[in-house]
Design a protein around this motif. Structure first.
Motif, PDB file in Angstrom:
ATOM      1  N   SER A   1       0.837  -1.198   0.000  1.00 46.41           N
ATOM      2  CA  SER A   1       0.000   0.000   0.000  1.00 46.41           C
ATOM      3  C   SER A   1       0.873   1.251   0.000  1.00 46.41           C
ATOM      4  O   SER A   1       1.944   1.282   0.605  1.00 46.41           O
TER       5      SER A   1
ATOM      6  N   LYS B   1      -4.664   6.024  -2.852  1.00 48.50           N
ATOM      7  CA  LYS B   1      -5.809   5.174  -2.537  1.00 48.50           C
ATOM      8  C   LYS B   1      -6.410   4.513  -3.781  1.00 48.50           C
ATOM      9  O   LYS B   1      -6.877   3.364  -3.713  1.00 48.50           O
TER      10      LYS B   1
ATOM     11  N   PHE C   1      -6.704   0.483  -4.286  1.00 50.34           N
ATOM     12  CA  PHE C   1      -7.980  -0.193  -4.522  1.00 50.34           C
ATOM     13  C   PHE C   1      -7.919  -1.058  -5.780  1.00 50.34           C
ATOM     14  O   PHE C   1      -8.421  -2.188  -5.789  1.00 50.34           O
TER      15      PHE C   1
ATOM     16  N   ASP D   1      -6.144   0.085   2.685  1.00 50.52           N
ATOM     17  CA  ASP D   1      -6.685   1.278   2.027  1.00 50.52           C
ATOM     18  C   ASP D   1      -5.579   2.235   1.616  1.00 50.52           C
ATOM     19  O   ASP D   1      -5.579   2.777   0.516  1.00 50.52           O
ATOM     20  N   TYR D   2      -4.604   2.438   2.508  1.00 50.94           N
ATOM     21  CA  TYR D   2      -3.431   3.267   2.192  1.00 50.94           C
ATOM     22  C   TYR D   2      -2.457   3.213   3.358  1.00 50.94           C
ATOM     23  O   TYR D   2      -2.808   2.842   4.484  1.00 50.94           O
TER      24      TYR D   2
ATOM     25  N   LEU E   1     -14.923   4.756  -0.205  1.00 51.01           N
ATOM     26  CA  LEU E   1     -14.041   3.608  -0.351  1.00 51.01           C
ATOM     27  C   LEU E   1     -14.660   2.334   0.206  1.00 51.01           C
ATOM     28  O   LEU E   1     -14.650   1.284  -0.447  1.00 51.01           O
TER      29      LEU E   1
ATOM     30  N   TYR F   1     -15.723  -1.326  -1.666  1.00 50.75           N
ATOM     31  CA  TYR F   1     -15.399  -2.686  -1.236  1.00 50.75           C
ATOM     32  C   TYR F   1     -16.672  -3.500  -1.018  1.00 50.75           C
ATOM     33  O   TYR F   1     -16.708  -4.711  -1.293  1.00 50.75           O
TER      34      TYR F   1
ATOM     35  N   PHE G   1      -8.679  -0.606   8.546  1.00 49.39           N
ATOM     36  CA  PHE G   1      -9.147   0.545   7.774  1.00 49.39           C
ATOM     37  C   PHE G   1      -8.968   1.808   8.608  1.00 49.39           C
ATOM     38  O   PHE G   1      -9.310   1.829   9.794  1.00 49.39           O
TER      39      PHE G   1
END
Length: 266
Positions: free
Chosen positions: A33, A37, A41, A66-67, A86, A90, A106
């Motif tokens: 990651s 973002k 993804f 996520d990041y 986001l 998902y 998250f």
């Protein structure tokens, strides 16, 4: 009741009275990651697609899927709520492929964000309909101070969670949503970050699955990818019967932890 497995049943001769039990297949993700973002993804969505094509019914993505922000200010600025765009994407991904998603960390802006300006490290479980069936906010935050090498203080910008979440029934058994708390005599599934996340962080990788005897039954190689493992629940229950360590616990010495809906370990 457990959800229907995502495997299809093989054709069996009529003479066979008891068809073999299919073992749930789980997929464990390893990603790098970054603060991007959208890129993150796209990579995670690709892994979910790949996993479902292999027949996996539960896909694990790692903490920070996520990041990974390059500093505290960026980490806070990129955070979203569970009702944000986001997580919605998902949820659509889970629904499109009919798969359970374990989203292992998250960066959540909770309801107290306007007053605290702090986030939660939130583990989210999505069912195949895209519903959030559990959300565990990490209670034990990670602070590390290795002089001259690594400094990380999660508690400086993250609120600790206030409750333990009960296990959720999935095709692969009961997944307990809290860091480092998969009980002994369970399968341990560890998704992982790998490689250079940004100029200040490099992650170790080695996403893996360990069986109830401690044997590594699946492990990722270097780089982004997946590893797969069948979860043999009959094997797990047999081990618990043969070596009943749970019956030897001493809550009178160290206390107990209660969670709503938490059933005794068989």
């Amino acid at each position: 009741m457990y959800p229907t497995l995502c495997h299809s049943s093989p054709h069996l001769p009529h003479a066979m009275a008891d068809p073999p039990t299919l073992k749930p297949l789980v997929a464990v993700g390893q990603v790098t990651s970054t603060p991007d973002k959208e890129l993150n993804f796209a990579i995670c969505a690709g892994l979910v697609r790949e996993a479902t094509h292999r027949g996996a019914c539960l896909v694990f993505l790692p903490e920070g899927f996520d990041y990974i922000g390059s500093n505290t200010a960026q980490t806070l600025s990129l955070a979203e709520g569970l009702d944000g765009d986001l997580m919605g994407r998902y949820a659509e991904l889970a629904k499109e492929y009919g798969v359970w998603l374990s989203l292992g960390g998250f960066h959540e802006r909770g309801q107290d964000w306007p007053t605290t300006q702090r986030i939660y490290n939130c583990h989210v479980l999505l069912d195949p309909a895209g519903n959030i069936v559990a959300a565990y906010r990490k209670t034990h935050l990670c602070d590390v101070e290795l002089e001259g090498r690594v400094t990380m203080k999660e508690s400086s910008f993250t609120n600790p969670g206030t409750e333990i979440v009960a296990p959720i029934s999935t095709p692969a058994g009961k997944v307990l949503l809290r860091a480092r708390a998969i009980e002994s005599q369970c399968y341990v599934v560890a998704a992982a970050q790998t490689g250079k996340n940004h100029e200040h962080r490099t992650s170790y990788g080695h996403a893996l699955v360990v069986d109830p005897w401690g044997a590594v039954v699946a492990q990722c190689h270097e780089g982004t990818g997946l590893c797969y493992a069948e979860i043999d629940l009959n094997y797990l229950h047999r081990i618990r019967q043969e070596i009943p360590v749970h019956s030897h616990r001493r809550p009178d010495l160290y206390g107990t932890v209660a969670a709503t809906g938490l059933a005794p370990v068989p």
